[in-house]
Design a protein around this motif. Structure first.
Motif, short mmCIF file in Angstrom:
data_model
loop_
_atom_site.label_atom_id
_atom_site.label_comp_id
_atom_site.label_asym_id
_atom_site.label_seq_id
_atom_site.Cartn_x
_atom_site.Cartn_y
_atom_site.Cartn_z
N ALA A 135 0.84 -1.20 0.00
CA ALA A 135 0.00 0.00 0.00
C ALA A 135 0.87 1.25 0.00
O ALA A 135 1.92 1.30 0.64
N LYS A 157 -0.10 -2.41 -4.65
CA LYS A 157 -1.44 -2.91 -4.98
C LYS A 157 -2.53 -1.90 -4.63
O LYS A 157 -3.54 -1.80 -5.32
N HIS A 158 -2.33 -1.17 -3.53
CA HIS A 158 -3.30 -0.18 -3.07
C HIS A 158 -2.66 1.19 -3.14
O HIS A 158 -1.63 1.44 -2.49
N THR A 160 -3.36 5.39 -2.79
CA THR A 160 -4.21 6.53 -2.43
C THR A 160 -3.45 7.80 -2.76
O THR A 160 -2.32 8.00 -2.28
N LEU A 179 -2.39 -2.44 -9.74
CA LEU A 179 -3.26 -1.96 -8.67
C LEU A 179 -4.52 -2.81 -8.53
O LEU A 179 -5.13 -3.21 -9.52
N THR A 180 -4.91 -3.05 -7.27
CA THR A 180 -6.20 -3.67 -7.00
C THR A 180 -7.17 -2.64 -6.39
O THR A 180 -8.38 -2.79 -6.51
N ARG A 181 -6.61 -1.60 -5.74
CA ARG A 181 -7.46 -0.56 -5.17
C ARG A 181 -6.82 0.80 -5.44
O ARG A 181 -5.63 0.98 -5.25
N SER A 183 -7.59 5.07 -4.96
CA SER A 183 -8.38 6.17 -4.41
C SER A 183 -7.74 7.48 -4.81
O SER A 183 -6.56 7.72 -4.53
#
Length: 383
Positions: A135, A157-158, A160, A179-181, A183
């Motif tokens: 992250a 992977k995450h 923001t 990336l899986t998430r 924002s």
């Protein structure tokens, strides 16, 4: 699809399993209650991880996850979520509910083992904060520095990214292909080439807040990002919002949580570029008339404050301007009680913005005048 039942079949007692990136294995939780009126499910995380389970029997003697890390004090990891069971979760059986007391906690995202990973980290004796693997949280400026180096960060992977003024999604995808998430948030910032997000084949969750520049042609497409199970959009262009709703609404029954709010037309963006209360426009619990009157009072307060600064900066008069603002908001809130903790902070942020604008216009330090304004508000406010 019946409106009184979850879009994906789900019942009290169901045990669901999901692969966890935080644990590097599978984990499980149990649905303890379902509220059809609120469209939410109370979910109890289990103190278990292991290889993919086929049935509840594969979990062994399951126990609720109790959290003692940091200041949890042995509380259950028990939380209310939206009742859409994400597509990566699957029901593996049912057990009598392990707890019957209600949960008073709420979260938009179903847990995927992060709390269990934090607890195990704590139990190992390591008191350093646990950070989710793979992250990265950064500002847009920090991201731009990395992009200029041309480094591909496949391990992330995450992602923001906050404080976006302008961001090219083509460059973002090239730098973070796995990336899986994702924002992304700004303050009336601009996203360009948003259609490039369709090149993230493992993407599961997308959140975009207060960003513009996208249109219907930038819509995320299920055929390109088949793993997506959460789309959360707020403060985005109206045509982009409409396209995303139309495209993803049929997939809710398959486990996609869809939340699209705050669709804005170009005229709104232009009119609200310097409106610090613009997020109140359309907020669920704020009456439209309350928003309009609060904004009018804010603008009148700004005009009066600037006039007083220009005329000589008498702090007694400035405090009275603050009292008038506080009293006006008191009256608005007494009618429908819409000012909660977030709105109170936003009102004070708006007053800071007002003082900053006046300081720029006056070309001198207004620290004392700002303090007098706030003191006036504090002397009378009941919100």
């Amino acid at each position: 699809m019946r409106r009184d039942q979850p879009p994906r079949p789900l019942a009290v007692g169901d045990v669901v399993a999901v692969p966890s990136e935080a644990l590097g294995s599978w984990t499980a939780s149990q649905v303890t209650s379902i509220d059809a009126a609120a469209k939410c499910a109370a979910v109890l995380e289990l103190d278990w991880s292991g290889p993919e389970p086929a049935t509840v029997a594969d979990l062994g003697d399951v126990q609720p996850l109790r959290l003692s890390h940091h200041r949890w004090g042995g509380k259950l990891s028990h939380c209310n979520h939206g009742w859409v069971l994400p597509k990566s979760f699957r029901v593996i059986g049912s057990l009598p509910p392990l707890v019957t007391e209600p949960s008073y906690s709420y979260s938009s995202e179903w847990g995927r083992g992060e709390q269990l990973a934090r607890q195990r980290h704590w139990d190992s004796g390591d008191r350093e904060d646990w950070n989710a693997p793979h992250a990265l949280t950064c500002t847009a400026d920090e991201l731009d520095v990395e992009n200029t180096r041309g480094v591909v960060q496949a391990g992330v992977k995450h992602l923001t990214v906050r404080g976006i003024t302008r961001l090219d999604c083509t460059r973002l995808v090239a730098a973070f292909p796995d990336l899986t998430r994702l924002s992304l948030s700004g303050n009336l910032g601009t996203l360009t080439s948003a259609a490039a997000l369709n090149q993230l084949p493992w993407l599961q969750g997308l959140t975009i807040s207060d960003l513009f520049g996208m249109d219907a042609s930038d819509c995320l497409l299920p055929s390109h990002v088949p793993e997506v199970e959460e789309v959360s959009l707020y403060g985005i262009p109206a045509d982009y919002a409409a396209a995303m709703r139309k495209t993803w609404r049929p997939h809710v029954r398959h486990g996609v949580e869809l939340d699209v709010r705050g669709a804005r037309k170009p005229e709104w963006v232009a009119a609200n570029a310097v409106n610090p209360l613009r997020d109140w426009d359309g907020r669920e619990h704020i009456p439209r008339a309350g928003y309009r009157k609060a904004l009018a009072q804010y603008k009148a307060t700004g005009d009066a404050f600037l006039a007083e600064i220009t005329g000589g900066e008498h702090h007694g008069n400035i405090a009275e301007i603050g009292r008038a603002f506080g009293a006006a908001i008191n009256a608005l809130d007494s009618r429908s009680s819409f000012i909660e903790t977030v709105e109170r902070e936003e009102l004070f942020d708006a007053l800071d913005f007002l003082a900053d604008e006046a300081q720029t216009a006056a070309g001198r330090d207004l620290t004392a005048a700002r303090a007098a304004l706030i003191e006036g508000v504090d002397s009378i406010r009941d919100w």
